[in-house]
Design an enzyme around this catalytic site. Sequence first.
Site: not given
Ligand code: ADE
Ligand code: ZN
Length: 339
Positions: A203, A281
Amino acid sequence: MMNNAVLKDLLLKMPKAELHIHIEGSLEPELIFELARRNGVKLNYGSVEELRRAYAFTDLQSFLDIYYAGASVLIKEQDFYDMTMAYLRRAHADNVRYAEIFFDPQTHTERGIAFGTAINGIHRALQDAEKEFGVRGALIMCFLRHLSEEEAFKTLEQSLPYRDKFIGVGLDSSERGHPPEKFARVFARCRELGLHLVAHAGEEGPPEYIRTALDLLKVERIDHGVRCLEDAALTERLARERVPLTVCPLSNIKLRVFDRMPDHNLLQLLDAGLMATVNSDDPAYFGGYLNQNFTEAFEALPLTRQHAQQLARNSFQAAFLDAQAKQKYVDEVDRFFQA
Ligand code: ADE
Ligand code: ZN
Protein backbone atom coordinates in the site's frame (compact mmCIF):
# COMPACT_ATOMS: atom_id res chain seq x y z
CA MET A 1 -15.37 8.72 -18.68
CA MET A 2 -18.44 6.58 -18.01
CA ASN A 3 -20.66 8.85 -20.09
CA ASN A 4 -22.86 5.89 -19.76
CA ALA A 5 -25.78 5.75 -17.35
CA VAL A 6 -26.31 2.09 -18.24
CA LEU A 7 -22.84 1.11 -16.99
CA LYS A 8 -23.30 3.10 -13.80
CA ASP A 9 -26.59 1.33 -13.15
CA LEU A 10 -24.88 -2.05 -13.66
CA LEU A 11 -22.15 -1.14 -11.17
CA LEU A 12 -24.68 -0.15 -8.54
CA LYS A 13 -26.95 -3.15 -8.98
CA MET A 14 -24.52 -5.98 -9.72
CA PRO A 15 -24.15 -8.61 -6.99
CA LYS A 16 -20.78 -8.25 -5.29
CA ALA A 17 -18.63 -9.25 -2.33
CA GLU A 18 -16.55 -6.94 -0.16
CA LEU A 19 -13.26 -8.39 1.08
CA HIS A 20 -11.42 -5.41 2.57
CA ILE A 21 -13.39 -3.35 5.06
CA HIS A 22 -12.17 -2.45 8.55
CA ILE A 23 -15.30 -2.37 10.66
CA GLU A 24 -13.83 0.42 12.83
CA GLY A 25 -13.42 2.37 9.59
CA SER A 26 -17.17 2.26 9.01
CA LEU A 27 -17.83 4.33 12.12
CA GLU A 28 -19.51 7.49 10.80
CA PRO A 29 -18.94 10.81 12.63
CA GLU A 30 -22.63 10.91 13.64
CA LEU A 31 -22.32 7.50 15.33
CA ILE A 32 -19.00 8.52 16.93
CA PHE A 33 -20.76 11.48 18.55
CA GLU A 34 -23.78 9.38 19.54
CA LEU A 35 -21.58 6.71 21.19
CA ALA A 36 -19.42 9.37 22.88
CA ARG A 37 -22.59 10.80 24.42
CA ARG A 38 -23.94 7.38 25.40
CA ASN A 39 -20.66 6.37 27.04
CA GLY A 40 -19.53 9.72 28.46
CA VAL A 41 -16.35 9.71 26.34
CA LYS A 42 -14.78 13.11 25.74
CA LEU A 43 -13.86 13.89 22.12
CA ASN A 44 -11.31 16.42 20.94
CA TYR A 45 -13.80 17.73 18.36
CA GLY A 46 -16.75 19.97 19.12
CA SER A 47 -19.09 18.79 16.39
CA VAL A 48 -19.66 16.26 13.63
CA GLU A 49 -18.66 18.94 11.11
CA GLU A 50 -15.42 19.73 12.92
CA LEU A 51 -14.54 16.03 13.04
CA ARG A 52 -15.31 15.60 9.34
CA ARG A 53 -13.10 18.59 8.53
CA ALA A 54 -10.20 16.78 10.25
CA TYR A 55 -10.47 14.03 7.61
CA ALA A 56 -7.80 15.60 5.42
CA PHE A 57 -5.05 13.03 5.33
CA THR A 58 -1.52 13.31 4.00
CA ASP A 59 -0.53 9.64 4.36
CA LEU A 60 -1.48 6.39 6.11
CA GLN A 61 -0.24 7.47 9.55
CA SER A 62 -2.17 10.75 9.53
CA PHE A 63 -5.32 8.71 8.94
CA LEU A 64 -4.52 6.02 11.52
CA ASP A 65 -4.13 8.64 14.29
CA ILE A 66 -7.71 9.88 13.73
CA TYR A 67 -9.08 6.37 13.11
CA TYR A 68 -7.80 5.06 16.47
CA ALA A 69 -9.16 8.18 18.23
CA GLY A 70 -12.58 7.56 16.63
CA ALA A 71 -12.61 3.95 17.85
CA SER A 72 -12.19 5.12 21.47
CA VAL A 73 -15.98 5.63 21.77
CA LEU A 74 -16.59 1.86 21.42
CA ILE A 75 -17.06 0.58 24.96
CA LYS A 76 -20.00 -1.83 25.22
CA GLU A 77 -20.96 -4.88 23.21
CA GLN A 78 -23.98 -2.97 21.89
CA ASP A 79 -21.65 -0.29 20.45
CA PHE A 80 -19.84 -2.91 18.37
CA TYR A 81 -23.21 -4.33 17.34
CA ASP A 82 -24.59 -0.94 16.26
CA MET A 83 -21.46 -0.10 14.26
CA THR A 84 -21.50 -3.45 12.46
CA MET A 85 -25.24 -3.37 11.78
CA ALA A 86 -24.91 0.13 10.27
CA TYR A 87 -22.18 -1.11 7.90
CA LEU A 88 -24.15 -4.20 6.86
CA ARG A 89 -27.22 -2.06 6.07
CA ARG A 90 -25.06 0.15 3.82
CA ALA A 91 -23.48 -2.90 2.23
CA HIS A 92 -26.91 -4.38 1.55
CA ALA A 93 -27.96 -1.12 -0.12
CA ASP A 94 -24.91 -1.51 -2.41
CA ASN A 95 -25.97 -5.06 -3.34
CA VAL A 96 -23.16 -6.65 -1.38
CA ARG A 97 -24.11 -10.31 -0.93
CA TYR A 98 -21.14 -11.33 1.21
CA ALA A 99 -18.57 -9.38 3.26
CA GLU A 100 -15.32 -10.48 4.91
CA ILE A 101 -14.86 -7.93 7.65
CA PHE A 102 -11.64 -6.96 9.44
CA PHE A 103 -11.59 -5.98 13.08
CA ASP A 104 -8.68 -4.73 15.18
CA PRO A 105 -9.01 -6.31 18.65
CA GLN A 106 -5.85 -4.63 19.96
CA THR A 107 -7.36 -1.18 19.36
CA HIS A 108 -9.88 -2.16 22.02
CA THR A 109 -8.04 -4.51 24.38
CA GLU A 110 -5.30 -1.85 24.77
CA ARG A 111 -8.03 0.45 26.19
CA GLY A 112 -9.21 -2.20 28.64
CA ILE A 113 -12.15 -3.45 26.55
CA ALA A 114 -12.43 -7.25 26.72
CA PHE A 115 -11.81 -9.23 23.53
CA GLY A 116 -15.21 -10.86 23.95
CA THR A 117 -17.03 -7.52 24.15
CA ALA A 118 -15.82 -6.58 20.67
CA ILE A 119 -16.16 -9.91 18.89
CA ASN A 120 -19.50 -10.83 20.46
CA GLY A 121 -21.08 -7.52 19.41
CA ILE A 122 -19.74 -7.75 15.86
CA HIS A 123 -20.67 -11.41 15.53
CA ARG A 124 -24.23 -10.92 16.77
CA ALA A 125 -24.72 -8.21 14.14
CA LEU A 126 -23.49 -10.60 11.42
CA GLN A 127 -26.06 -13.16 12.51
CA ASP A 128 -28.92 -10.64 12.68
CA ALA A 129 -28.06 -9.02 9.33
CA GLU A 130 -28.14 -12.38 7.59
CA LYS A 131 -31.55 -13.11 9.09
CA GLU A 132 -32.95 -9.61 8.49
CA PHE A 133 -31.68 -8.79 5.03
CA GLY A 134 -29.73 -11.75 3.77
CA VAL A 135 -26.19 -10.32 3.71
CA ARG A 136 -23.66 -12.97 4.71
CA GLY A 137 -20.57 -11.98 6.65
CA ALA A 138 -17.40 -13.47 8.09
CA LEU A 139 -14.75 -11.99 10.38
CA ILE A 140 -10.99 -11.63 9.97
CA MET A 141 -8.97 -10.57 13.02
CA CYS A 142 -6.10 -8.19 12.23
CA PHE A 143 -2.89 -7.81 14.20
CA LEU A 144 -1.60 -4.25 14.49
CA ARG A 145 1.84 -4.31 12.90
CA HIS A 146 3.14 -1.27 14.83
CA LEU A 147 2.88 -3.44 17.97
CA SER A 148 5.19 -6.37 18.73
CA GLU A 149 4.83 -9.98 17.64
CA GLU A 150 4.61 -10.89 21.32
CA GLU A 151 1.49 -8.73 21.61
CA ALA A 152 0.08 -10.42 18.51
CA PHE A 153 0.63 -13.80 20.20
CA LYS A 154 -1.17 -12.51 23.30
CA THR A 155 -4.10 -11.43 21.13
CA LEU A 156 -4.17 -14.82 19.40
CA GLU A 157 -4.31 -16.46 22.83
CA GLN A 158 -7.26 -14.24 23.84
CA SER A 159 -9.06 -15.09 20.60
CA LEU A 160 -8.97 -18.88 21.00
CA PRO A 161 -12.18 -19.16 23.07
CA TYR A 162 -13.89 -17.39 20.11
CA ARG A 163 -12.22 -19.48 17.39
CA ASP A 164 -15.59 -20.35 15.82
CA LYS A 165 -16.45 -16.66 15.33
CA PHE A 166 -13.68 -15.72 12.87
CA ILE A 167 -12.24 -17.35 9.76
CA GLY A 168 -8.81 -15.81 9.45
CA VAL A 169 -6.18 -13.30 10.48
CA GLY A 170 -4.71 -10.24 8.78
CA LEU A 171 -2.03 -7.61 9.35
CA ASP A 172 -2.77 -3.89 9.28
CA SER A 173 -1.78 -0.45 10.64
CA SER A 174 1.50 1.40 9.87
CA GLU A 175 3.18 -0.51 7.04
CA ARG A 176 6.54 1.24 6.57
CA GLY A 177 9.17 0.00 9.00
CA HIS A 178 7.01 -2.97 10.00
CA PRO A 179 7.78 -5.66 7.40
CA PRO A 180 5.86 -8.94 7.25
CA GLU A 181 8.76 -10.98 8.67
CA LYS A 182 8.18 -9.32 12.06
CA PHE A 183 5.10 -11.59 12.31
CA ALA A 184 6.40 -14.82 10.74
CA ARG A 185 6.07 -16.93 13.89
CA VAL A 186 2.57 -15.82 14.84
CA PHE A 187 1.34 -16.34 11.26
CA ALA A 188 2.88 -19.84 11.26
CA ARG A 189 0.90 -20.60 14.43
CA CYS A 190 -2.31 -19.23 12.87
CA ARG A 191 -1.70 -21.45 9.86
CA GLU A 192 -1.43 -24.50 12.13
CA LEU A 193 -4.74 -23.49 13.65
CA GLY A 194 -6.35 -23.67 10.19
CA LEU A 195 -7.01 -19.94 9.91
CA HIS A 196 -7.06 -18.13 6.58
CA LEU A 197 -4.17 -15.68 6.20
CA VAL A 198 -4.06 -12.24 4.58
CA ALA A 199 -1.87 -9.16 5.05
CA HIS A 200 -1.80 -5.53 3.98
CA ALA A 201 1.27 -5.14 1.75
CA GLY A 202 2.38 -2.80 -1.00
CA GLU A 203 0.00 0.00 0.00
CA GLU A 204 2.68 2.44 1.19
CA GLY A 205 5.33 -0.21 1.64
CA PRO A 206 7.58 -1.53 -1.14
CA PRO A 207 6.83 -4.47 -3.47
CA GLU A 208 9.30 -6.52 -1.40
CA TYR A 209 6.71 -6.58 1.43
CA ILE A 210 4.27 -8.31 -0.97
CA ARG A 211 6.87 -10.97 -1.72
CA THR A 212 7.72 -11.55 1.95
CA ALA A 213 4.02 -11.62 2.91
CA LEU A 214 3.62 -14.48 0.40
CA ASP A 215 6.86 -16.34 1.16
CA LEU A 216 7.26 -15.84 4.91
CA LEU A 217 3.68 -15.35 6.13
CA LYS A 218 2.17 -17.62 3.45
CA VAL A 219 -0.83 -15.34 2.98
CA GLU A 220 -3.57 -16.31 0.52
CA ARG A 221 -4.49 -12.73 -0.47
CA ILE A 222 -2.75 -9.38 -0.46
CA ASP A 223 -4.63 -6.35 0.86
CA HIS A 224 -3.96 -3.37 -1.43
CA GLY A 225 -0.85 -4.65 -3.25
CA VAL A 226 -1.06 -1.80 -5.77
CA ARG A 227 2.69 -1.16 -5.66
CA CYS A 228 3.34 -4.63 -7.18
CA LEU A 229 3.51 -3.03 -10.63
CA GLU A 230 6.89 -1.51 -9.70
CA ASP A 231 8.29 -5.06 -9.89
CA ALA A 232 7.70 -6.94 -13.16
CA ALA A 233 8.76 -10.36 -11.85
CA LEU A 234 6.47 -10.01 -8.83
CA THR A 235 3.57 -8.91 -11.04
CA GLU A 236 4.04 -11.98 -13.23
CA ARG A 237 4.11 -14.21 -10.19
CA LEU A 238 0.92 -12.70 -8.74
CA ALA A 239 -0.82 -13.28 -12.08
CA ARG A 240 0.50 -16.84 -12.47
CA GLU A 241 -0.45 -17.83 -8.90
CA ARG A 242 -3.75 -15.96 -9.15
CA VAL A 243 -3.12 -14.18 -5.84
CA PRO A 244 -6.07 -11.87 -5.20
CA LEU A 245 -5.41 -8.18 -4.48
CA THR A 246 -8.05 -6.32 -2.48
CA VAL A 247 -7.74 -2.88 -4.04
CA CYS A 248 -9.35 0.16 -2.38
CA PRO A 249 -9.52 3.05 -4.87
CA LEU A 250 -10.92 5.86 -2.69
CA SER A 251 -8.57 4.94 0.16
CA ASN A 252 -5.57 5.13 -2.18
CA ILE A 253 -6.55 8.66 -3.25
CA LYS A 254 -7.34 9.91 0.27
CA LEU A 255 -4.06 8.51 1.65
CA ARG A 256 -2.11 9.87 -1.34
CA VAL A 257 -0.92 6.54 -2.71
CA PHE A 258 -2.04 8.06 -6.02
CA ASP A 259 -2.62 11.78 -6.51
CA ARG A 260 -5.91 11.57 -8.38
CA MET A 261 -8.31 8.82 -9.44
CA PRO A 262 -7.24 9.10 -13.12
CA ASP A 263 -3.74 8.11 -11.89
CA HIS A 264 -4.98 4.96 -10.15
CA ASN A 265 -3.54 1.71 -11.55
CA LEU A 266 -6.67 -0.48 -11.26
CA LEU A 267 -6.93 -0.90 -15.04
CA GLN A 268 -3.21 -1.74 -15.35
CA LEU A 269 -3.61 -4.37 -12.63
CA LEU A 270 -6.47 -5.99 -14.57
CA ASP A 271 -4.57 -5.69 -17.85
CA ALA A 272 -1.62 -7.48 -16.20
CA GLY A 273 -3.94 -10.42 -15.58
CA LEU A 274 -4.15 -9.90 -11.82
CA MET A 275 -7.09 -11.03 -9.71
CA ALA A 276 -7.95 -7.51 -8.52
CA THR A 277 -11.07 -6.73 -6.51
CA VAL A 278 -12.61 -3.38 -5.50
CA ASN A 279 -13.22 -2.60 -1.82
CA SER A 280 -13.90 0.32 0.52
CA ASP A 281 -11.25 -0.08 3.28
CA ASP A 282 -12.53 2.58 5.73
CA PRO A 283 -15.67 3.95 4.08
CA ALA A 284 -16.62 6.46 6.79
CA TYR A 285 -13.23 8.15 6.38
CA PHE A 286 -12.54 7.92 2.66
CA GLY A 287 -15.70 9.31 1.08
CA GLY A 288 -17.86 6.32 0.37
CA TYR A 289 -18.94 2.74 0.55
CA LEU A 290 -18.38 0.03 -2.02
CA ASN A 291 -20.57 1.39 -4.83
CA GLN A 292 -18.92 4.80 -4.51
CA ASN A 293 -15.55 3.11 -5.01
CA PHE A 294 -16.83 1.43 -8.17
CA THR A 295 -18.48 4.53 -9.64
CA GLU A 296 -15.57 6.89 -8.94
CA ALA A 297 -13.02 4.44 -10.37
CA PHE A 298 -15.15 3.84 -13.48
CA GLU A 299 -15.76 7.57 -13.92
CA ALA A 300 -12.04 8.32 -13.87
CA LEU A 301 -10.65 5.33 -15.79
CA PRO A 302 -11.51 3.76 -19.18
CA LEU A 303 -13.12 0.71 -17.57
CA THR A 304 -15.91 -1.13 -19.36
CA ARG A 305 -18.89 -3.37 -18.73
CA GLN A 306 -16.54 -6.37 -19.16
CA HIS A 307 -14.32 -5.02 -16.38
CA ALA A 308 -17.36 -4.57 -14.14
CA GLN A 309 -18.35 -8.20 -14.66
CA GLN A 310 -14.76 -9.33 -14.10
CA LEU A 311 -14.50 -7.38 -10.85
CA ALA A 312 -17.83 -8.75 -9.56
CA ARG A 313 -16.74 -12.32 -10.44
CA ASN A 314 -13.31 -11.76 -8.85
CA SER A 315 -14.89 -10.55 -5.61
CA PHE A 316 -16.55 -13.94 -5.09
CA GLN A 317 -13.73 -15.99 -6.58
CA ALA A 318 -11.24 -14.37 -4.15
CA ALA A 319 -13.49 -14.92 -1.12
CA PHE A 320 -12.93 -17.59 1.52
CA LEU A 321 -16.05 -19.47 0.47
CA ASP A 322 -16.27 -23.11 -0.58
CA ALA A 323 -16.28 -23.90 -4.29
CA GLN A 324 -20.02 -24.48 -4.39
CA ALA A 325 -20.91 -21.15 -2.75
CA LYS A 326 -18.49 -19.31 -5.06
CA GLN A 327 -20.09 -20.91 -8.10
CA LYS A 328 -23.57 -19.95 -6.93
CA TYR A 329 -22.55 -16.29 -6.63
CA VAL A 330 -20.53 -16.26 -9.87
CA ASP A 331 -23.54 -17.73 -11.68
CA GLU A 332 -25.66 -14.94 -10.20
CA VAL A 333 -23.17 -12.38 -11.55
CA ASP A 334 -23.19 -13.96 -15.01
CA ARG A 335 -27.00 -14.09 -15.11
CA PHE A 336 -27.12 -10.44 -14.04
CA PHE A 337 -24.84 -9.40 -16.90
CA GLN A 338 -26.74 -11.51 -19.46
CA ALA A 339 -30.08 -9.90 -18.58
N1 ADE B 1 -6.25 0.09 9.17
C1 ADE B 1 -7.39 0.58 8.68
N2 ADE B 1 -7.24 0.93 7.40
C2 ADE B 1 -5.96 0.64 7.06
C3 ADE B 1 -5.18 0.75 5.87
N3 ADE B 1 -5.70 1.26 4.75
N4 ADE B 1 -3.90 0.37 5.90
C4 ADE B 1 -3.38 -0.11 7.03
N5 ADE B 1 -4.05 -0.25 8.16
C5 ADE B 1 -5.34 0.11 8.18
ZN1 ZN C 1 -7.10 -1.76 4.95
